[in-house]
Design an enzyme around this catalytic site. Structure first.
Site, short mmCIF file in Angstrom:
data_model
loop_
_atom_site.label_atom_id
_atom_site.label_comp_id
_atom_site.label_asym_id
_atom_site.label_seq_id
_atom_site.Cartn_x
_atom_site.Cartn_y
_atom_site.Cartn_z
N TRP A 162 0.85 -1.20 0.03
CA TRP A 162 0.02 0.04 0.06
C TRP A 162 0.84 1.31 -0.25
CZ3 TRP A 162 -0.35 3.90 3.45
CH2 TRP A 162 -1.32 4.86 3.30
N HIS A 163 2.02 1.07 0.67
CA HIS A 163 2.87 2.38 0.73
C HIS A 163 3.62 2.73 -0.66
CE1 HIS A 163 2.20 1.84 5.13
NE2 HIS A 163 2.51 3.18 5.21
N GLY A 164 3.63 1.40 -1.53
CA GLY A 164 4.31 1.77 -2.67
C GLY A 164 4.76 0.22 -3.37
#
Length: 476
Positions: A322-324
């Site tokens: 989700w963060h990358g």
């Protein structure tokens, strides 16, 4: 429009003053209009994407309630969830894919021209996508009824204080608040202003100050060694906390001034005695979202032991992604998943974990270690930092002198930088038992007002000047 910009200050003052002038029956429309102005100030098409997301999930939620069979309900839920997930995956993976493709072209493995395009991640997309998906799932589960009033639902998705970086709200909490008639409350306004001021202090005085040194070293790790990496890793742990919790404080305080209560997003996370406790105190709106909509649907802990442990790992891997799409975030999420598994094996369900003082610094050290992967630009950079943390540590004076040279800061500068952190530590420690702002407001005027003035002076004098810096979580 960034919270720490002059344009937001002007925008907020105008919206706040007009809000209590507008009749109650029109306030939802005024806030909705203001939220779209706020968002489309960043980019016109951001507002179009936000509107289409709102329209899709609004219609599907109403359709979900009319579905007769479980199969129909699942199908309509997937019609809402799958497109949002695919769009999110596209924006998260597009740039890493282009970068990898260009690396292959430069290495001669592909005979084509390098791609110069960059896919911009729409600000706040992860947050309002998750909020919309959570709403759909809650309707699917029968936890809430689908909202009939499109305007109220659109406001739920787009409310400007929380739009860009949360906290991620729940419909059963927020929708009733938007409909409730509210009068001007002196207590709400003063509390909100104090919380916003504290948020600005954390962002401008601490996070932005630390960011200069952190970025310098982490963006060129091969030029540095030793103690300097330990110092900047500690600085980044403080920076990301002050940056993100500062945003949350500003958002919550801003909403409070309109009479809206957003959920608490941070509860003194660095005073945690375990990684499990840390995640109950850090980015609470996101961690509870993953718990309710990923971990529990996977089976949670109501499955065989091996599945339970796998569910923990998968949930944190998803959180990392989700963060990358960068491998650094995946590894960061995987490490936290493994740490959760270890703690679950040591303290199985029903076994009370005894708290010992040594667990507090140990947990913080482990967290700082994981932040290296989160902040590093690549796995190679992270491994370089880790492998050189104690370079020349056998010679203490040289170890210290090299750090001072690498950091390019005088001893006085280092001391001054950490004074606000001490204040932060006191605030967070007291927050474990008290609502600090509420309790401080009860003190005598000759104590309170000098403190307020000093806080504002610190923000004005010691925060970096110039162009407003983005909040770290805007990139997610």
């Amino acid at each position: 429009m960034l919270f720490n910009s002059i344009s937001f200050g002007i925008f907020f003052i105008i919206v706040f003053l007009l809000y209590y002038i507008v009749p109650h029956r029109y306030r939802w429309g005024f806030l909705l209009f203001s939220s779209y102005v706020f968002y489309m100030n960043l980019h016109l098409w951001y507002g179009i994407l936000l509107f289409l997301t709102t329209l899709l999930t609004y219609c599907l939620a109403l359709s979900l309630e009319k579905a007769v069979t479980p199969g129909q309900k699942r199908g309509k839920l997937l019609l809402g969830i799958v497109p949002l997930v695919l769009i999110l995956v596209f924006f998260k993976t597009a740039n890493p894919f282009i970068q990898k493709l260009n690396e292959m072209i430069d290495a001669g493995r592909l005979s084509m021209q390098p791609l110069t395009m960059t896919i911009l991640l729409p600000a706040g997309i992860s947050f309002y996508f998750f909020q919309s998906m959570g709403y759909l799932i809650d309707v699917y589960r029968g936890k809430i009824s689908a909202e009939r009033h499109f305007g109220y639902y659109a406001l739920f998705v787009s409310f400007f204080p929380q739009l860009l970086s949360g906290p991620i709200g729940r419909a059963d909490s927020l929708l009733p608040q938007y409909k409730k008639k509210r009068s001007f409350s002196y207590n709400n306004v003063t509390y909100g202003l104090k919380l916003m001021a504290w948020g600005y202090f954390k962002k401008l005085v601490i996070a932005d100050t630390f960011a200069v040194t952190v970025n310098k070293l982490f963006n060129n790790v091969h030029s540095y060694v030793g103690l300097a990496f330990i110092v900047v890793t500690l600085m980044f742990a403080i920076e990301i906390y002050c940056d993100f919790s500062g945003y949350s404080d500003i958002a919550i305080g801003c909403a409070r001034m309109f009479g809206i209560r957003l959920m608490t997003n941070f509860k003194s996370p660095y005073f945690s005695f375990s990684i499990r406790e840390f995640w109950s105190r850090w980015h609470i709106s996101l961690s509870t979202w993953f718990r309710d909509y990923v971990y529990i649907p996977l089976g949670g802990n109501r499955v065989p032991k091996w599945r339970h442990l796998l569910n923990l790992l998968l949930t944190f891997l998803v959180s990392g992604f989700w963060h990358g799409a960068s491998l650094t975030y995946i590894v960061w999420g995987g490490i936290h998943g493994i740490l959760q598994i270890v703690e679950t094996l040591i303290y199985p369900k029903g076994k009370v974990q005894k708290k010992h003082f040594w667990q507090l610094p140990l947990t913080f050290i482990i967290l700082c270690f994981t932040w290296i992967f989160f902040r590093a630009n690549s796995i190679e950079d992270a491994l370089w930092v880790i492998s050189r943390l104690f370079w020349d540590a056998s010679r203490p004076l040289s170890y210290l002198k090299t750090a001072v040279i690498c950091l390019d800061l005088s001893y006085i500068q280092l001391v001054v930088m950490w004074i606000p952190v001490l204040l932060l530590g006191v605030y967070d420690y007291l927050s474990l038992k008290y609502d600090v702002i509420k309790e401080f407001s009860r003190l005598k005027c000759f104590i309170r007002w000098p403190a307020y003035v000093l806080l504002l002076v610190a923000i004005a004098l010691f925060s970096p000047k110039g162009v407003a810096t983005e909040f770290i979580y805007f990139q997610f």
